[in-house]
Design a protein around this motif. Sequence first.
Motif, mmCIF file in Angstrom:
data_model
loop_
_atom_site.group_PDB
_atom_site.id
_atom_site.type_symbol
_atom_site.label_atom_id
_atom_site.label_comp_id
_atom_site.label_asym_id
_atom_site.label_seq_id
_atom_site.Cartn_x
_atom_site.Cartn_y
_atom_site.Cartn_z
ATOM 1 N N TRP A 200 0.896 -1.315 -0.141
ATOM 2 C CA TRP A 200 0.064 0.011 -0.048
ATOM 3 C C TRP A 200 0.915 1.351 -0.080
ATOM 4 N N TYR A 201 0.768 2.083 -1.038
ATOM 5 C CA TYR A 201 1.719 3.182 -1.002
ATOM 6 C C TYR A 201 0.742 4.462 -1.550
ATOM 7 N N SER A 202 0.963 5.638 -0.964
ATOM 8 C CA SER A 202 0.015 6.677 -1.031
ATOM 9 C C SER A 202 1.005 8.012 -1.691
ATOM 10 N N PRO A 203 1.089 8.036 -3.021
ATOM 11 C CA PRO A 203 1.633 9.196 -3.626
ATOM 12 C C PRO A 203 0.962 10.331 -3.896
ATOM 13 N N ASP A 204 0.499 10.854 -2.707
ATOM 14 C CA ASP A 204 -0.650 12.064 -2.719
ATOM 15 C C ASP A 204 -0.333 13.211 -1.947
ATOM 16 N N GLN A 205 0.989 13.247 -1.805
ATOM 17 C CA GLN A 205 1.304 14.457 -0.950
ATOM 18 C C GLN A 205 2.470 15.365 -1.069
ATOM 19 N N ASP A 206 2.606 16.639 -0.702
ATOM 20 C CA ASP A 206 3.771 17.343 -1.645
ATOM 21 C C ASP A 206 4.859 17.440 -0.652
ATOM 22 N N PHE A 207 5.837 16.678 -1.535
ATOM 23 C CA PHE A 207 7.367 16.440 -0.735
ATOM 24 C C PHE A 207 8.107 17.492 -1.605
ATOM 25 N N GLY A 208 7.711 18.658 -2.343
ATOM 26 C CA GLY A 208 8.634 19.428 -3.054
ATOM 27 C C GLY A 208 9.154 18.895 -4.199
ATOM 28 N N LEU A 209 9.909 19.563 -5.280
ATOM 29 C CA LEU A 209 10.305 19.050 -6.526
ATOM 30 C C LEU A 209 11.442 18.445 -6.746
ATOM 31 N N LYS A 210 12.357 18.295 -5.436
ATOM 32 C CA LYS A 210 13.329 17.372 -5.193
ATOM 33 C C LYS A 210 13.181 15.972 -5.616
ATOM 34 N N GLN A 211 11.820 15.597 -5.185
ATOM 35 C CA GLN A 211 11.295 14.074 -5.406
ATOM 36 C C GLN A 211 10.053 13.976 -6.316
ATOM 37 N N GLY A 212 9.694 15.103 -7.082
ATOM 38 C CA GLY A 212 8.755 15.197 -7.936
ATOM 39 C C GLY A 212 8.745 16.043 -9.075
ATOM 40 N N ILE A 213 7.419 16.496 -9.502
ATOM 41 C CA ILE A 213 7.157 17.484 -10.704
ATOM 42 C C ILE A 213 6.072 17.964 -10.649
ATOM 43 N N MET A 214 5.718 18.942 -10.974
ATOM 44 C CA MET A 214 4.331 19.977 -10.927
ATOM 45 C C MET A 214 3.525 19.175 -11.976
ATOM 46 N N ALA A 215 2.451 18.531 -11.522
ATOM 47 C CA ALA A 215 1.194 18.051 -12.394
ATOM 48 C C ALA A 215 0.091 18.238 -11.775
ATOM 49 N N PRO A 216 -1.011 18.210 -12.863
ATOM 50 C CA PRO A 216 -2.220 18.862 -12.440
ATOM 51 C C PRO A 216 -2.896 17.681 -11.279
ATOM 52 N N PHE A 217 -3.548 18.511 -10.299
ATOM 53 C CA PHE A 217 -4.257 17.402 -9.352
ATOM 54 C C PHE A 217 -5.715 18.263 -8.986
ATOM 55 N N PHE A 218 -6.970 17.829 -9.606
ATOM 56 C CA PHE A 218 -8.044 18.570 -9.578
ATOM 57 C C PHE A 218 -7.925 19.848 -10.308
ATOM 58 N N ASN A 219 -6.981 19.565 -11.437
ATOM 59 C CA ASN A 219 -6.828 20.716 -12.640
ATOM 60 C C ASN A 219 -5.993 21.813 -11.772
#
Length: 311
Positions: A200-219
Amino acid sequence: MSTQTDYIPGKFYWSFLLPKYWNVWISICLLMLLAILPWSVQRLISHGLAKLAWTLLKSRRKTTIRNLEVCFPEWSEEEVYQQAQQVFVDMMLGTFETLNAWYKPYWFKNRVTIEGLEHITQAQATGKGVLLLGTHSTLLDAGGYICSQYFEPDVVYRPQNNPLLDLIIYRCRATIYKSQIDHDDMRGLIRHLKDGDAIWYSPDQDFGLKQGIMAPFFNVPAATVTAHRRLLKISKAVAIPLYFYRYGSEKNPKYHILIEPIVENLPSQDELDDATRVNKIIETQLRIAPTQYMWFHRRFKTRPEGYDHIY
């Protein structure tokens, strides 16, 4: 226990008997007493605690309202306010549901239904590991427990700062999950996936852009983690969306587990497309039971140059 780095999850240390931990022991005893109460009483207490939290936790209240305003622009101001209050109620109900899962799991008997279990069993039958894409639900470990009645889930967790509290939670969760994997233990995650586990893995929180990318969430552009792409690529596992929620009368609640088909072509060659697709999956899940999500987290806190501030 000499240092934090020496700490072994789930192990009891005699130092836990020192006076600095007595407040934790008292809290644990209180929670155990609350767990044995009938649901009718737990429900009343939940509503009382929700009102108290709504009054005292002003920052969380404002964040919840703002998140709902941004993600559900079709709601009126009054609807947003009412739904925000319900988020706090569902959070408190979820706390008692988790206590019930830990201390009196029989309470869930004949209350659970499941849909799509074959997607997990078929994937595991071919030797594939399964990354279960879920959300930070207010059901907390109650969701993990009801899933464990049908298959053996692992869970990714963040250790508590207080080692005694971490011990208690770890041992309670040990009755629910096959394995508990530290969120920083990427090798452990990959190993369990290669072994064919369902995590069970939840990729739904804001950990900044060092670990992610800007993408639309609820537009709305949101910092979106992409670590699961690497996990899937290295382990050759598959991604399967999983969602659980409470439904029916609050006085006599039921619980449903929804498991969807494998997300095809994940990871792809396009990082932004993958992040957008996963966010869309989560968005679709949250629309089923909007208030059973932890909206009091600042999902849109990362705002690079050129993006409007949300909070």
